[in-house]
Design a protein around this motif. Structure first.
Motif, PDB file in Angstrom:
ATOM      1  N   VAL A  95       0.764  -1.307   0.057  1.00 20.90           N
ATOM      2  CA  VAL A  95       0.015  -0.043   0.009  1.00 20.90           C
ATOM      3  C   VAL A  95       0.883   1.467  -0.103  1.00 20.90           C
ATOM      4  O   VAL A  95       1.929   1.425   0.865  1.00 20.90           O
ATOM      5  N   ALA A  96       0.644   2.084  -1.020  1.00 20.21           N
ATOM      6  CA  ALA A  96       1.415   3.516  -0.988  1.00 20.21           C
ATOM      7  C   ALA A  96       2.827   3.424  -1.144  1.00 20.21           C
ATOM      8  O   ALA A  96       3.605   4.020  -0.592  1.00 20.21           O
ATOM      9  N   ARG A  97       3.183   2.259  -1.698  1.00 19.20           N
ATOM     10  CA  ARG A  97       4.888   2.059  -1.719  1.00 19.20           C
ATOM     11  C   ARG A  97       5.066   2.262  -3.253  1.00 19.20           C
ATOM     12  O   ARG A  97       4.397   2.224  -4.277  1.00 19.20           O
TER      13      ARG A  97
ATOM     14  N   ARG B  57       0.790   3.356  -6.293  1.00 17.73           N
ATOM     15  CA  ARG B  57      -0.411   2.987  -6.393  1.00 17.73           C
ATOM     16  C   ARG B  57      -1.002   2.694  -4.887  1.00 17.73           C
ATOM     17  O   ARG B  57      -0.341   2.540  -3.919  1.00 17.73           O
ATOM     18  N   THR B  58      -2.497   3.087  -4.764  1.00 19.00           N
ATOM     19  CA  THR B  58      -2.852   2.796  -3.380  1.00 19.00           C
ATOM     20  C   THR B  58      -2.620   1.711  -3.126  1.00 19.00           C
ATOM     21  O   THR B  58      -2.152   1.176  -1.997  1.00 19.00           O
TER      22      THR B  58
ATOM     23  N   SER C 198     -11.718  -5.954  -5.893  1.00 24.14           N
ATOM     24  CA  SER C 198     -11.102  -4.850  -5.033  1.00 24.14           C
ATOM     25  C   SER C 198     -11.196  -3.538  -6.024  1.00 24.14           C
ATOM     26  O   SER C 198     -11.664  -3.688  -7.170  1.00 24.14           O
ATOM     27  N   GLU C 199     -11.371  -2.587  -5.089  1.00 30.44           N
ATOM     28  CA  GLU C 199     -11.479  -1.274  -5.909  1.00 30.44           C
ATOM     29  C   GLU C 199     -10.338  -0.721  -6.905  1.00 30.44           C
ATOM     30  O   GLU C 199      -9.358  -1.049  -6.638  1.00 30.44           O
TER      31      GLU C 199
ATOM     32  N   ASN D 253      -5.443   8.982  -3.579  1.00 33.67           N
ATOM     33  CA  ASN D 253      -4.760   7.962  -2.647  1.00 33.67           C
ATOM     34  C   ASN D 253      -4.406   8.644  -1.249  1.00 33.67           C
ATOM     35  O   ASN D 253      -4.101  10.012  -0.946  1.00 33.67           O
ATOM     36  N   PRO D 254      -5.105   8.099  -0.124  1.00 30.80           N
ATOM     37  CA  PRO D 254      -5.162   8.605   1.007  1.00 30.80           C
ATOM     38  C   PRO D 254      -3.809   9.124   1.592  1.00 30.80           C
ATOM     39  O   PRO D 254      -3.866   9.865   2.521  1.00 30.80           O
TER      40      PRO D 254
END
Length: 741
Positions: A334-336, A346-347, A496-497, A504-505
């Motif tokens: 995640v977020a890497r 990417r998210t 998945s979304e 991206n949060p």
């Protein structure tokens, strides 16, 4: 009767006259109004048989007057009959224009009133029960031209090279004005018309003084938009005209002032001044739900929001087994910045190369499926070209060689581009991870032109947004031929979304923290020395530095910036069917976020989430605050806060629900020093701060302003030494609360 046509027709005017007298049978006079260059045609139309016959059968009139207007908008009666009064005077013309515009506005439904129990929040941020909309008023061409003609006295005196409108709904007025001015010129020149899109898009597309623009504002109750354009972009106030206005203040450049300025004025087409409020808003205090007016011309609907609880069923039938297969391999990321396909953060991404290297189980399962799916006639292994697909292609070639298939060759998409054809033998297309499947479809189209033999598709991880989307993709790949000629196999599957892109949060967090960092020194000068501002700066650096993405803490704990304890998942995670505490290794924050993001994604497509995409406050649903009591693990709470989208955490119009949510947050803040219980305090404070820093930030936690004030009261009790980032965020919230948000 008004016509902008240079060649008015007697037959057309006759039909229009019939329609007019159906609703106005007691008219005393008829004025036929047209441009000066249409004077002869106007005379001919009055003398035509259809027009004279209509007059004889419709009404008895005291007079029929021919009136022309010139480029300056000056009206003049021509061919006045003997014995008739001179009525076409400047004062009478002004009265006719004004009355006509007022009647147009009211009968064209230009005034919208909120439904019972609701009120509007305008794009400017003001709250009100009424909203002016000029779009429906000028929807018909003759009405747009009448407004344009009324603008001539103003527009003809001002040099301009462009006309700007605040909404495309009144673009017809701009075009009509441009056309009229062009018709009156010796050398016709149509001036271009542009829309800057109202308050929301003004900063993205502002009028440029270099163009000598005329600016048309559709309607206003304050005049603030005109002042903003003048103050921020240097357009002279005299070059900005508001078409319809209702307000206490008297403005100079208004075409039609609809305001009833004294209570005794009985004119039914005037409007009482419309009150509006920023904060505090008495309509909010009364519990009236808020409808946000978005876009250039938004037609609101009645609110239908409700609260929703997350349930284990929303994990779906694939999520738990998918996570279990890649659990603790480092593949779920995640977020890497090392996304296998794009190289961008990417998210969520699945790093199959890492899984192949770290997990013998993952490798064994892929090899097992390859042995079953590789056809004996395989000649070409086609890879999508990304690192994951290339790794699977190499593994497929190894399996083929071990099976005695020595003539196998790996071909990339770039090589397909340069080839005229592929030789005999089956093509075996391998993909590491796919979501939309666009890359796979592109390869499929290429192979249709280069290859006339069987094509097999082998997908390791399929991550479509829904099963329906996956069925559509497989149907497209098989071209209706069925699985015999174009078989497709996937090893693992999970709905998945899609990637969130700029939403991206962690990108949203970065933007919010930059606002906090800029505002905090003025609001709290002591933050410069007590470590709280440094904690914000350090977090900004961590989010900005892609080279250190591997070490990024997704969910900063309540003591982040101090001891910086790492949040870890407590046992018995409801959305995993396996007991992770019985499996070697610890669950990662990446795996928990992926799980909760998928749960929420599945929920949005469920029957209960059917209004999820209607992303306006007061509509759709909000997540029940009880979700954070039920799932009280700090990592899960942080994941829900980050995975939320749209207005799922927007409680501003839900007074009681906002109070419940605030009670939950205050309870966590009171125990923020206990990481196992209140460890997500920073995540809650960050989500609230994000909503205050950016009005449009999706998925932010938004509370009623009274509840924001309750959070602000807690700020002094949080030690900037022990919890510096949390302290900084609460100080920012307090500063915004003190400034009435």
């Amino acid at each position: 009767m008004f016509t902008p046509s240079p060649t008015p027709s007697g037959a057309v005017l006759s039909n229009q006259l019939r329609d007019f007298f159906l609703t106005n049978p007691l008219s005393a006079e008829l004025w036929l109004v047209a441009p000066t260059f249409a004077a002869d045609a106007l005379r001919a139309a009055r003398a035509s048989a259809p027009f004279r016959e209509r007059l004889n059968h419709t009404a008895t009139l005291d007079a029929v007057r021919l009136v022309t207007f010139d480029a300056a908008g000056v009206w003049e009666e021509i061919d006045r009959a003997e014995g008739t009064d001179e009525l076409v005077t400047p004062d009478t013309v002004e009265a006719v224009r004004t009355e006509g515009l007022r009647i147009m506005f009211r009968e064209g439904h230009g005034l919208s009133e909120a439904h019972a129990g609701l009120h509007y929040r305008k794009p400017s941020g003001a709250h009100t029960r009424f909203f002016l909309r000029a779009g429906p008023v000028v929807a018909r061409s003759p009405l747009a031209h009448f407004v344009a003609t009324s603008l001539l006295p103003w527009a003809s005196t001002r040099a301009h090279d462009r006309i700007w409108v605040d909404t495309s709904a009144i673009a017809a007025v701009g075009y009509a004005l441009s056309a009229l001015l062009s018709m009156f010129e010796d050398k016709p020149r149509l001036v271009p018309v542009d829309s800057f899109g109202g308050y929301e898009r003004l900063s993205d597309n502002p009028p440029d003084p270099v163009d000598q623009p005329l600016v048309l504002i559709s309607a206003s109750t304050s005049g603030n938009l005109a002042r903003d354009i003048h103050d921020k972009y240097g357009i002279a106030l005299d070059d900005i005209m508001t078409l319809f206005y209702v307000g206490v203040e008297t403005l100079d450049t208004v075409l039609c002032d609809l305001t009833r300025r004294v209570p005794e004025d009985a004119d039914e087409y005037k409007v009482d001044p419309i009150p509006s409020w920023r904060d505090p808003c008495p309509l909010c205090d009364e519990g009236l739900s808020t409808i946000a007016l978005a876009g250039e011309e938004f037609v609101p609907e009645a609110a239908r929001a409700s609260v929703r609880m997350l349930k284990a069923v929303y994990a779906g039938k694939h999520l738990s087994s998918f996570v279990r297969r890649f659990y603790n391999t480092g593949a779920i990321r995640v977020a890497r910045a090392s996304d296998a396909q794009s190289g961008k953060a990417r998210t969520v991404s699945i790093d199959l190369r890492r899984a192949l290297a770290e997990s013998a189980e993952v490798r064994a399962q892929i090899e097992k499926d390859l042995k079953r799916q590789l056809p004996a006639q395989v000649r070409w292994i086609v890879t999508l070209g990304d690192p994951d697909s290339n790794a699977v292609a190499e593994l497929a070639k190894q399996v083929a060689l071990e099976a005695g298939l020595a003539r196998v060759e790996i071909v990339g998409t770039s090589e397909l581009d340069s080839r005229q054809e592929l030789g005999d033998g089956h093509a075996f297309v391998v993909a590491g991870t796919i979501a939309s499947g666009r890359a796979l479809l592109n390869v499929s189209r290429q192979l249709r032109y280069l290859h006339d033999d069987h094509i097999h598709y082998f997908v390791v991880c399929a991550r479509p947004r829904s099963e329906a989307a996956w069925k559509s993709l497989t149907s497209d790949l098989r071209w209706g031929e069925g699985p015999a000629f174009y078989p497709l196999h996937n090893v693992w599957f999970v709905e998945s979304e899609p990637d969130r892109g700029e939403d991206n949060p962690w990108l949203l967090e970065l933007a919010a923290l930059r606002v906090v960092h800029a505002a905090l020194p003025d609001a709290h000068p002591d933050s410069l020395d007590d470590g709280s501002l440094d904690a914000v700066a350090q977090r900004i650096d961590a989010l900005s530095d892609e080279s250190s993405a591997e070490a990024l803490v997704l969910f900063p704990a309540s003591d982040h910036g101090g001891a910086s304890t790492e949040l870890t998942l407590n046992p018995n995670f409801a959305f995993w069917k396996f007991r992770f505490e019985n499996v070697p290794g610890e669950p990662t924050q990446d795996e928990v976020f992926f799980t909760m993001a998928t749960v929420l994604h599945n929920f949005r497509y469920s029957a209960e989430g059917r209004y999820a995409l209607f992303s306006l406050p007061g509509h759709g649903y909000v997540l029940d605050p009880l979700n954070f009591g039920r799932f009280n693990d700090p990592v899960i709470q942080g994941a829900i806060l980050r995975a939320a989208k749209g207005v799922e955490l927007d409680y501003r119009t839900h007074v009681e629900t906002s109070r419940q949510m605030t009670d939950e947050v205050l309870h966590l803040l009171a125990h923020h020093a206990d990481i196992r219980f209140g460890g997500a305090s920073t995540e809650f404070a960050l989500s609230v701060a994000r909503g205050l820093a950016d009005f449009d930030s999706p998925g932010a936690l938004r509370l009623h302003r009274n509840d924001i004030a309750r959070l602000a009261e807690v700020a002094p009790s949080i030690s900037p030494r022990e919890a510096p980032l949390l302290s900084a965020l609460l100080r920012y919230i307090a500063a915004r609360s003190a400034s009435s948000l």
